[in-house]
Scaffold this active site. Structure first.
Site, PDB file in Angstrom:
ATOM      1  N   ASP A 262       0.859  -1.172   0.000  1.00  0.00           N
ATOM      2  CA  ASP A 262       0.000   0.000   0.000  1.00  0.00           C
ATOM      3  C   ASP A 262       0.905   1.235   0.000  1.00  0.00           C
ATOM      4  O   ASP A 262       2.129   1.121   0.201  1.00  0.00           O
ATOM      5  CB  ASP A 262      -0.952  -0.035   1.216  1.00  0.00           C
ATOM      6  CG  ASP A 262      -2.212   0.755   0.950  1.00  0.00           C
ATOM      7  OD1 ASP A 262      -3.269   0.437   1.530  1.00  0.00           O
ATOM      8  OD2 ASP A 262      -2.158   1.701   0.128  1.00  0.00           O
TER       9      ASP A 262
HETATM   10  C1  GLC Z   1      -4.436   4.140  -0.216  1.00  0.00           C
HETATM   11  C2  GLC Z   1      -5.326   2.975   0.142  1.00  0.00           C
HETATM   12  C3  GLC Z   1      -5.384   1.898  -0.898  1.00  0.00           C
HETATM   13  C4  GLC Z   1      -5.204   2.506  -2.271  1.00  0.00           C
HETATM   14  C5  GLC Z   1      -3.797   3.055  -2.338  1.00  0.00           C
HETATM   15  C6  GLC Z   1      -3.508   3.724  -3.677  1.00  0.00           C
HETATM   16  O1  GLC Z   1      -3.766   4.603   0.914  1.00  0.00           O
HETATM   17  O2  GLC Z   1      -5.096   2.342   1.385  1.00  0.00           O
HETATM   18  O3  GLC Z   1      -6.646   1.255  -0.759  1.00  0.00           O
HETATM   19  O4  GLC Z   1      -5.384   1.517  -3.269  1.00  0.00           O
HETATM   20  O5  GLC Z   1      -3.534   3.988  -1.295  1.00  0.00           O
HETATM   21  O6  GLC Z   1      -4.304   4.854  -3.828  1.00  0.00           O
END
Ligand code: GLC
Length: 718
Positions: A262
């Site tokens: 993430d």
């Molecule tokens: C965010 C979220 C995740 C998302 C990622 C990219 O913090 O936790 O669900 O896909 O970043 O945007």
């Protein structure tokens, strides 16, 4: 030797490591090389940006094409970039938030919506979406319940798998499809106290019973990219949690796809307190199976050094790079690096009639009629309608994570009602602001409007960015201003229907007691106003069911349907005090509205339930038939729900557990027999070690709604 082997063979170690890194599109757009801007922030320099493997958040096809062209010109290996973005519930045409869409209990609909979103996204330069989110949730204080499928893993898994099929189609190289990414592995929804990013302490039994199954159902549906969750699970952040990332994902599930962290999650291992510095973070994340680092730079800064020090083998780097290249190959990017991106075609396709019609149908099927004392459906011949409340004319009904959706392209309640009732006299009074802590309300204007209307639509709820990431709340009630508004309007006009817009279950006991009708739209997206008007005036018939219980109060959370009985049960929806019972002295024990609840304008009478046998042998199955009649003049669809109860087992078992469902349409006065096959696997459960076991004994089968079953039967597992 296949294409990927030959590519890998020519790549340097550094080039392979850059395939394992994702940066935002800004590093291509804002080219203040080395001096300032995103490249400096990511410690990138002009020379090595050419080696980058993947990009997040392209804004449109032109931007993506420009970046791809530039990259292919400069990458010595001419490996195409892959572009990823959160297409969660629509790209530009926005359909209901996942928590609502799951409530349609219609996997085919979810698949169709994902397919439409994939086409809009692919035309716009996106090749991978970070969806479906398959997190099991129990606590509406957590803002991301809006992205989930709710409190039943079977529903979350079935709907997540349907979305994955919709996004991916049968062939990822098809220009209308994009790759899915299942997230957030695992137990992100178990954050203590519903607080965002908080630790999750989950027993093995709970992990395997509730928290893991939906991810597996998405992987079994062909998802080849997975994102670990930010939070720690039983003491170790998922990104580096060897139990999850190795034992479960690789050894037990034989997952062979790629893993992407993430955003910043690798560098966040330092504040988590499990890495001293970026070098240790890189080593731990990579050795636990995280292939791609999203938006932090520990891999590009330290993996080479770790290989040279013998702490990571180059063979493992090759394996990770191979998984990334495989994703690109499956997307056909080596043949068409642009995957059909075409901004002109995208603009023509966004929000076209067909897409709006699908979004409207999804919003109609996802809405849940929580209460109806007979007020609904309203007559389309009504003369004077008052729309009162902060959502009366608001376009802010698409919800969080709505990608490139625009508020102004969402049909408001006012627009929907005016379109449906062109001759009615319509008054609109917002009455108060939408902030969660708003106290000021124009009660006088609201009362005047309510008094001079034949019917009132009281449009209330939660501001759309009060749910979503980093939006945990300790109070799930309406704002003081909306509460005052509701009291005034409901006292002024008994013909008042409440229309609720929210990203999560709300605690609305007073509204539930006083309002004659409550229609929950959640955040319905682009066609919200039209869908709500169609439902309120009977053009469409509500069929949605809750996939997450509405609590009496936030203090009651987590409260969920598949509860266990305890030794001193007291399951009431009133605060009736039994001496020494498992309840509260100041609140009912049951939720205000339970999972599976939802009303219809039709009247579905469950007439008969039959089992084809009274014994279920190991690996066997039993036929179940349920005869239902629509005793009304109104066509409608019913979500036929089948629950089980295992009254005596070696561990405590839930009082009710959903094991199957089917959405069935009925004409007026039509009778149907709905058939299910109950197979052995539905009755296995996890022991304290998380092992799925089978025990003999009596099993009860029920149908109707959780806590309000209408037919029951039983059989013996032998
Ligand atoms: C965010 C979220 C995740 C998302 C990622 C990219 O913090 O936790 O669900 O896909 O970043 O945007």
């Amino acid at each position: 030797m296949d294409r990927i082997d030959s590519i890998l063979e020519k790549m340097s170690l550094e080039e392979k490591i850059f395939q394992l890194t994702q940066y935002p599109i800004s590093v291509f757009i804002d080219t203040k090389d080395d001096l300032d801007g995103p490249r400096k922030a990511y410690q990138l320099s002009g020379k090595n940006i050419a080696l980058l493997g993947t990009v997040i958040n392209p804004n449109d096809a032109d931007e993506m094409i420009k970046a791809q062209e530039e990259h292919l010109r400069t990458d010595p290996n001419h490996i195409p970039l892959v572009f990823m973005r959160d297409v969660i519930h629509g790209y530009r045409t926005i359909y209901p938030i996942p928590l609502a869409l799951a409530g349609s209990f219609n996997p085919e609909l979810a698949e169709e919506c994902a397919k439409m979103a994939a086409k809009e996204a692919a035309l716009s330069g996106v090749q991978v979406t970070f969806a479906p989110m398959a997190d099991y949730v129990r606590d509406p204080r957590w803002g991301r319940v809006l992205e989930s499928g709710g409190e039943e893993p079977l529903v979350t898994g079935i709907m997540g798998a349907a979305q994955a099929r919709g996004f991916q189609g049968d062939d990822l190289s098809d220009k209308d499809h994009i790759a899915a990414c299942v997230k957030h592995f695992a137990a992100y929804g178990a954050g203590e106290a519903g607080r965002e990013y908080n630790l999750a302490e989950v027993s093995l039994r709970e992990l395997y019973e509730h928290y893991l199954p939906a991810y597996k159902m998405c992987i079994d549906a062909g998802v080849k990219l997975l994102m670990p969750s930010f939070n720690s699970v039983n003491g170790v952040p998922s990104t580096v949690n060897s139990f999850l990332m190795k034992k479960v994902l690789k050894e037990e599930w034989n997952y062979d796809g790629a893993v992407i962290s993430d955003m910043y999650a690798v560098s966040e291992l330092i504040p988590h307190g499990v890495a001293e510095d970026l070098k240790e973070a890189a080593e731990k994340a990579f050795t636990n199976g995280c292939d791609i680092e999203m938006c932090s730079s520990s891999y590009v800064l330290y993996l080479k050094e770790l290989v040279e020090e013998g702490r990571i083998s180059e063979e493992k780097i090759d394996e990770a790079a191979r998984r990334v290249l495989m994703l690109k190959e499956r997307l056909g990017l080596f043949e068409d690096p642009y995957h059909g991106a075409d901004q002109k075609a995208a603009e023509a396709f966004y929000l076209c009639d067909e897409n709006r019609a699908l979004a409207r149908r999804a919003a109609e099927e996802s809405a849940v009629l929580l209460k109806n004392d007979g007020l609904l459906p309203l007559s389309p011949d009504v003369k004077r309608v008052a729309l009162i409340g902060p959502f009366a004319d608001s376009h802010e009904i698409k919800g969080a994570w709505s990608c490139k959706g625009r508020d102004e392209e969402c049909v408001s309640m006012e627009e929907g009602v005016r379109k449906l009732l062109p001759d009615a006299e319509i008054t609109v009074v917002s009455g108060c602001g939408i902030a969660w802590n708003e106290t000021d309300a124009d009660l006088q204007a609201a009362e005047k409007a309510a008094n001079s209307a034949d019917v009132v639509l009281l449009c209330l709820g939660e501001e759309q960015f009060c749910s979503g990431e980093a939006k945990s709340r300790t109070d799930l009630s309406l704002s003081p201003a909306q509460t005052a508004l509701a009291r005034t309007v409901l006292a002024a006009n008994p013909n008042t229907a409440v229309v609720l817009f929210t990203g999560r279950p709300l605690a609305i006991p007073e509204l539930s007691a006083k309002a004659p009708a409550i229609l929950c739209m959640f955040f319905p997206g682009s066609e919200g106003g039209n869908a709500a008007a169609n439902l309120l005036f009977g053009i469409a018939n509500p069929s949605g069911k809750l996939t997450m219980s509405f609590p009496q109060s936030a203090a009651q959370c987590p409260v969920y349907y598949d509860r266990t009985n305890t030794g001193r049960p007291n399951w009431t929806d009133k605060a009736e005090r039994l001496r020494y019972a498992s309840d509260y002295i100041d609140c009912a024990t049951l939720p205000l509205y339970s999972f599976g609840h939802g009303l219809s304008y039709s009247n579905f009478v469950y007439e008969e339930m039959k089992l084809s046998a009274k014994e279920l042998p190991k690996s066997g199955s039993i036929g179940l038939s349920i005869k239902i009649k629509n005793e009304s003049d109104i066509s409608g669809s019913e979500v036929v729900q089948v629950y089980m109860k295992d009254p005596v087992a070696s561990v405590v078992r839930p009082l009710q557990k959903l094991i199957a469902f089917k959405k069935v349409s009925f004409k007026p006065h039509e009778e149907k027999t709905v058939l299910f096959e109950l197979n052995d696997s539905m009755f296995l459960f996890c022991d304290m070690e998380g092992k799925r076991i089978r025990e003999t004994g009596r099993i009860e089968i029920m149908t109707g709604e959780a806590d309000h079953f209408v037919l029951k039967d039983e059989f013996e597992m032998i």
